[in-house]
Design a protein around this motif. Structure first.
Motif, short mmCIF file in Angstrom:
data_model
loop_
_atom_site.label_atom_id
_atom_site.label_comp_id
_atom_site.label_asym_id
_atom_site.label_seq_id
_atom_site.Cartn_x
_atom_site.Cartn_y
_atom_site.Cartn_z
N ASP A 102 0.82 -1.26 0.13
CA ASP A 102 0.01 0.07 0.04
C ASP A 102 0.87 1.23 0.05
O ASP A 102 0.42 2.28 -0.03
CB ASP A 102 -0.94 0.03 1.29
N VAL A 105 3.51 6.81 -3.81
CA VAL A 105 4.66 7.37 -4.29
C VAL A 105 4.70 8.84 -3.52
O VAL A 105 3.91 9.27 -2.68
CB VAL A 105 4.38 7.85 -5.54
N TRP A 106 6.22 8.81 -3.36
CA TRP A 106 6.52 10.46 -2.99
C TRP A 106 7.04 11.10 -4.20
O TRP A 106 7.96 10.46 -4.95
CB TRP A 106 7.55 10.59 -1.71
N SER A 206 10.30 8.67 -4.46
CA SER A 206 10.15 7.18 -4.35
C SER A 206 9.08 6.83 -4.81
O SER A 206 7.87 7.31 -4.88
CB SER A 206 10.41 6.80 -2.68
N PRO A 207 9.11 5.69 -5.50
CA PRO A 207 7.88 4.71 -5.86
C PRO A 207 6.87 4.21 -4.98
O PRO A 207 7.46 3.96 -3.87
CB PRO A 207 8.49 3.88 -7.19
N PRO A 208 5.72 3.76 -5.44
CA PRO A 208 4.93 2.94 -4.95
C PRO A 208 5.79 1.47 -4.16
O PRO A 208 6.52 1.12 -4.98
CB PRO A 208 3.64 2.56 -5.54
N ILE A 210 4.75 -2.17 -4.18
CA ILE A 210 3.57 -3.28 -4.50
C ILE A 210 3.99 -4.65 -3.92
O ILE A 210 3.41 -5.61 -4.17
CB ILE A 210 3.32 -3.21 -5.90
#
Lengths: 266, 266
Positions: A102, A105-106, A206-208, A210
């Motif tokens: 969950d 992203v930043w 920063s990416p999500p 998963i």
């Protein structure tokens, strides 16, 4: 902990430093379990993703003993005192969750862009020093840095209040593409206990996440005392107004606390 | 192209194979530029992210000459004929964009789960063989595989129509966590021209792409002719109804096409 001339030169050129093995697993384990307890509590300092999963917990150094020690730890305070050439105070303290499955992203941003615009911080004489509480891998939402981007000063940004639950001054695609063309992208990874320090003007995102692997990182934003903020727009637990110089604790304070805590629990 | 006994054994155990350097840059360059042309066109086969960026283009082998050749290429057709021990037909053909900045998630799923539930495909005797058109890096939304997960057969799934623009039968967090505990996660990377083949029951996903680096991959879904689909619920450009065995073209057909195309353009 003192930075070497080589490290200072590398920081000056690239805008960040990776310092592996700064904290032992025994020190990190107590922080990790305390962080999970904090995320499970209902506090105004705990912000959540749209899904309800924790996103970040602010100011844990003010209400949690283990994080209180971390907020005075010489392995974090001394390098930044050395760098700024003066005492530092705590501008912000947060534990970012990047929760399993969950974590969102930043977006691409510079930290100092927010500290300047929202908090009236005079100069980029503050920076984040971060401690990995979980292993940071390429796949679980690592920080991405654009090396050398700090050399451009504070760049134009727009205030994004829509993408995530946390408002942020973010850079546009054209600017990010230009900076990446110059410096590329690095995504430092490492075991729990790794420390990262990065310039307030270093562009990062920063990416999500998963994956089932959580990726908690603690960020101490340490500001040179003479450079304290001048506007009090944000809640005090997000942008602190106590400019008292931090006095570092003993180097083994966290280790001793962890051992006492474990003994008490047994 | 023929798979070795070692490769077949590895595939059987892990559920996927990485085959680097299958196509030369001269062959890939024409596919890459043609893909961008297709994304720029208004066609029902081109599906978009919520942002409007391209997500996937279906059935380009039916309306584009270069992708028509790729859809009959012996380096893709022959390994799967060898694996299934019979001729194959094209069940689906797509070019996934994972666009710079805007490419969204593909949630955790098994391909055969969709082919079975939506298309009435009798058995998992079909699989994707993929060709990288751009460099796939850890940072630009690579495919993530859970090795060995194909050994569990077809797992329970829910029909997610909300997360992205593309409906998908996805696995829940508990199941993904269990499978990752057994097999871990790998995210194969590689230069343009790398080929990946993966079992129809291999659990996989891909994260959003927040970088300026696009990450286009072509997927040929090749199905054993005797295992053709039995339900025609989805549009024909998504689940083809022509079960004619594919006859492979010459190995240099794409190279010759690329050279002629370049000469004509000069």
């Amino acid at each position: 902990m003192t930075l070497t001339a080589t490290q200072l030169k590398e920081f000056d050129e690239l805008g960040y430093l990776v310092l592996p093995d700064c904290f032992a697993e025994e020190e990190i384990a107590i922080l990790r379990s305390q962080a999970e307890g904090i995320y499970d509590s209902e506090r105004e300092e705990v912000w959540r993703e749209k899904s309800g999963a924790p996103r970040t917990a602010f100011a844990a150094h003010t209400y949690n003993k283990a994080f209180g020690i971390l907020g005075r730890h010489p392995r974090l305070i001394e390098p930044l005192e050395q760098f700024f050439g003066e005492p530092v105070y705590m501008h912000q303290f947060k534990i970012n969750a990047k929760a399993a499955f969950d974590g969102e992203v930043w977006q691409w941003h510079q930290d100092y862009g927010t500290w300047k615009r929202d908090d009236g911080m005079p100069q980029a004489r503050a920076m984040n020093i971060a401690v990995f509480l979980d292993e940071v891998m390429p796949i679980n939402g690592p920080l991405m840095f654009i090396p050398k981007s700090h050399q451009h000063g504070t760049l134009e940004a727009g205030h994004d209040k829509a993408t995530t639950s946390y408002p942020l001054w973010t850079l546009d695609k054209t600017m990010v593409t230009k900076l990446v063309g110059e410096g590329g992208i690095v995504a430092p990874t490492g075991k729990p206990g790794t420390v990262l320090m990065f310039h307030g003007n270093l562009v990062h995102a920063s990416p999500p996440n998963i994956t089932p692997y959580p990726r908690k990182i603690v960020y101490l934003t340490l500001c040179a005392v003479s450079n304290h903020i001048t506007k009090f727009n944000r809640p005090e637990f997000i942008a602190h107004r106590d400019f008292t110089p931090i006095e570092a604790c003993e180097d083994d304070a966290l280790l001793q606390f962890a051992r006492k805590y474990r003994q008490a629990a047994e």
